[in-house]
Design a protein around this motif. Structure first.
Motif, PDB file in Angstrom:
ATOM      1  N   ILE A 337       1.582  -1.118  -0.535  1.00 10.28           N
ATOM      2  CA  ILE A 337      -0.282  -0.056   0.281  1.00 10.28           C
ATOM      3  C   ILE A 337       1.010   0.665   0.158  1.00 10.28           C
ATOM      4  CG2 ILE A 337      -1.911   0.807   0.820  1.00 10.28           C
ATOM      5  CD1 ILE A 337      -2.692  -1.581   2.541  1.00 10.28           C
ATOM      6  N   LEU A 350      -1.501  -0.948  -4.057  1.00  9.02           N
ATOM      7  CA  LEU A 350      -3.285  -0.594  -3.386  1.00  9.02           C
ATOM      8  C   LEU A 350      -2.813   0.727  -3.339  1.00  9.02           C
ATOM      9  CD1 LEU A 350      -5.179  -3.573  -1.511  1.00  9.02           C
ATOM     10  CD2 LEU A 350      -5.205  -2.878  -3.590  1.00  9.02           C
ATOM     11  N   LEU A 352      -5.009   3.692  -0.921  1.00  9.35           N
ATOM     12  CA  LEU A 352      -5.845   4.229  -0.131  1.00  9.35           C
ATOM     13  C   LEU A 352      -5.862   5.760   0.498  1.00  9.35           C
ATOM     14  CD1 LEU A 352      -5.343   1.896   2.712  1.00  9.35           C
ATOM     15  CD2 LEU A 352      -7.070   1.261   0.826  1.00  9.35           C
ATOM     16  N   ILE A 361     -10.469   2.549  -2.646  1.00  8.63           N
ATOM     17  CA  ILE A 361      -9.445   1.629  -2.302  1.00  8.63           C
ATOM     18  C   ILE A 361      -9.157   1.620  -3.994  1.00  8.63           C
ATOM     19  CG2 ILE A 361      -8.490  -0.698  -1.859  1.00  8.63           C
ATOM     20  CD1 ILE A 361     -10.538  -0.458   0.382  1.00  8.63           C
ATOM     21  N   SER A 477      -6.418   5.444   7.084  1.00 14.73           N
ATOM     22  CA  SER A 477      -5.708   3.927   5.947  1.00 14.73           C
ATOM     23  C   SER A 477      -4.769   4.546   7.305  1.00 14.73           C
ATOM     24  CB  SER A 477      -5.636   4.938   4.827  1.00 14.73           C
ATOM     25  OG  SER A 477      -4.842   6.949   5.431  1.00 14.73           O
TER      26      SER A 477
END
Length: 534
Positions: A337, A350, A352, A361, A477
């Protein structure tokens, strides 16, 4: 500034106070050009957007005889408790819908925080100090002050300010963050923001005939002393806006249409939750002073049409001991992420973008599907639903149960806004009530959800999920501001979506009770050139 929830410029102010330099005063602007082209006999329209105003508080205050101004306006006007907001219920998106008459699939401002696939960067208009500092002062300030109106808001979609200018009518904005118009204006950047954000002393922008944005654009400088210093949140507060409005009334300089943003109530409710009357009582006192500036409340309704609306409701966030914060990274396994402030890399899977009780997302890897990511989230009992689009279809999966619904625009079901749909699978997911014989569709817990949700899923480029939290919970997040024991919004349930609307000074009624439909209503009021005593 708002949201939503917490507003952009107050966070810029906080950073400025940490830097500790002195501000510079903006240049005085000419107030004469805002005089109505219709002369003093033209009835003006004043729209007051009250951040997080809820009808429950209005009703409670009136029952206790604590809100004489609101009670007067309601008694002599129209009072609705079910005006449908935009989605996500964050102020920049809501204001964009109000002022363009479109949802985010057309106006292109999808939230307070979102990811731009075109520019491969996070867009953040200012949520909290931790996020701002990690993202970087320069990108946050430039996105909020320059790009939001200059490029993010769809240039091909006219605002009400632009439409009025083309018809020869005058307009103004006091502290509204969405302000794009046709008149050349300047934002004067204080020295401490120049240093922190690497900005020039002045920024050329396009706005309405009157653009007032706290200390950044103060056309009252030199003619009216308004509270816009460092200790006064740079003028982005109710007192500044109300005193500016009263000056325009007293000096007979009201434009044909004036938008006034009042943020103070939102900040109180985020801290204390959506109960209590202190903030609404203060608002009522401010409204009473505005009405009296005309000479009397009765005279005010002869001279002007007052429209007062909330922009979103608010849900109480559970206290800390009840696990109210949904930590998204912890639910997404070992996915890579992107961290706040980092750039997108080849390894990023990913991204966020948290907007309090909703989140985007983004999926960057083609070897995984959005449904795969949804399956990682759906078992958490705090999640309301997860949604995504596949071609023309929109999908929604219910948290905890995993029940699924899909829908698309067009079909033989017509809702109360004359929009047609095709709906398949489990209607319970979005609390829909369909009548296959009469070909009707009704909403309950999620007002106008099919249009608002599908618009959000088409509001910007990229492959992404929309995730919403159940009442009492909010997302993080890792660095997002949290409101444990306070209040939050962003989601699409009616507690956060239905807001009050008060209209006084005219008998004309809006066709539909949605924020997205108010622009047409306002233009109709203004272009009919409603006269005094009509």
């Amino acid at each position: 500034m708002r949201k939503k929830g917490i507003r952009i410029l107050p966070w810029i102010l906080l950073l400025a106070m940490l830097i500790g330099c002195q501000s510079s005063k903006p240049k005085e602007q000419d107030l004469m050009r805002i005089n109505s082209a219709n002369g003093n006999n033209a009835k003006k329209v004043i729209f007051l957007m009250v951040d997080s105003l809820m009808y429950q508080a209005i009703d409670q205050g009136i029952d206790k005889q604590d809100l004489p101004a609101l009670q007067f306006l309601i008694k002599h006007g129209q009072y609705y408790k079910n005006l449908v907001s935009s989605f996500p219920t964050m102020s920049v998106t809501i204001d964009s819908s109000l002022l363009t008459g479109a949802y985010s699939d057309l106006h292109r401002v999808p939230g307070l925080t979102w990811y731009s696939a075109d520019n491969q960067k996070m867009i953040m208009y200012g949520t909290g100090p931790t996020e701002v500092l990690k993202q970087g002062v320069h990108p946050v300030v430039t996105d909020a002050l320059i790009h939001l109106n200059g490029s993010h808001l769809n240039r091909n979609l006219p605002t009400i300010y632009e439409d009025l200018a083309r018809q020869g009518l005058k307009s103004g904005s006091i502290n509204g963050l969405i302000y794009r118009g046709m008149s050349a204006q300047k934002l004067s950047i204080p020295q401490w923001i120049q240093a922190a954000a690497s900005l020039p002393k002045e920024i050329d922008v396009k706005g309405p005939d009157l653009l007032s944005l706290g200390a950044l654009s103060n056309p009252f400088q030199g003619v009216k002393d308004l509270p816009d210093g460092l200790t006064k949140r740079m003028g982005i507060h109710n007192e500044f806006a109300i005193e500016a409005l009263k000056y325009l009334i007293h000096s007979n300089k009201l434009p044909d249409f004036l938008f006034v943003y009042l943020p103070d109530l939102d900040q109180e409710l985020h801290k204390k939750g959506p109960t209590g009357l202190r903030g609404v009582k203060e608002l009522d006192q401010q409204l009473q002073s505005v009405l009296q500036t005309f000479g009397s409340p009765e005279k005010a309704l002869q001279d002007a049409i007052f429209i007062i609306a909330g922009d979103s409701g608010m849900t109480r966030i559970l206290p800390e001991d009840q696990n109210p914060v949904i930590d998204l990274p912890s639910l997404l396994g070992d996915a890579k992420i992107m961290r706040p402030g980092d750039a997108v890399s080849k390894e990023t899977e990913l991204i966020l973008a948290v907007n309090e009780t909703m989140a985007y997302i983004y999926l960057l890897k083609v070897d995984r599907s959005l449904r795969d990511i949804a399956n990682l989230l759906k078992d958490d009992p705090r999640i309301d639903f997860i949604s995504w689009k596949e071609n023309e279809w929109n999908y929604a999966v219910q948290g905890s149960t995993g029940k699924q619904l899909r829908f698309k625009s067009g079909g033989n079901l017509t809702d109360s806004y004359n929009q047609s749909w095709t709906v398949e699978q489990d209607e319970e997911v979005l609390d829909l009530n369909t009548n296959k014989i009469k070909h009707t569709l009704k909403y309950d817990e999620y007002p106008d959800v099919l249009k608002r949700l599908s618009s959000s899923l088409r509001s910007h480029q990229g492959e992404f999920l929309v995730v919403t939290a159940k009442p009492g919970f909010e997302f993080t997040s890792g660095n997002s501001p949290m409101h444990k024991g306070g209040g939050g919004h962003g989601s699409i349930r009616k507690q956060e979506s239905l807001v009050p609307l008060i209209i006084s000074g005219t008998d004309q009624k809006p066709e539909y009770l949605r924020i997205v439909d108010l622009k047409d209503y306002l233009l109709n009021l203004l272009t009919k050139k409603t006269q005094r005593n009509q």
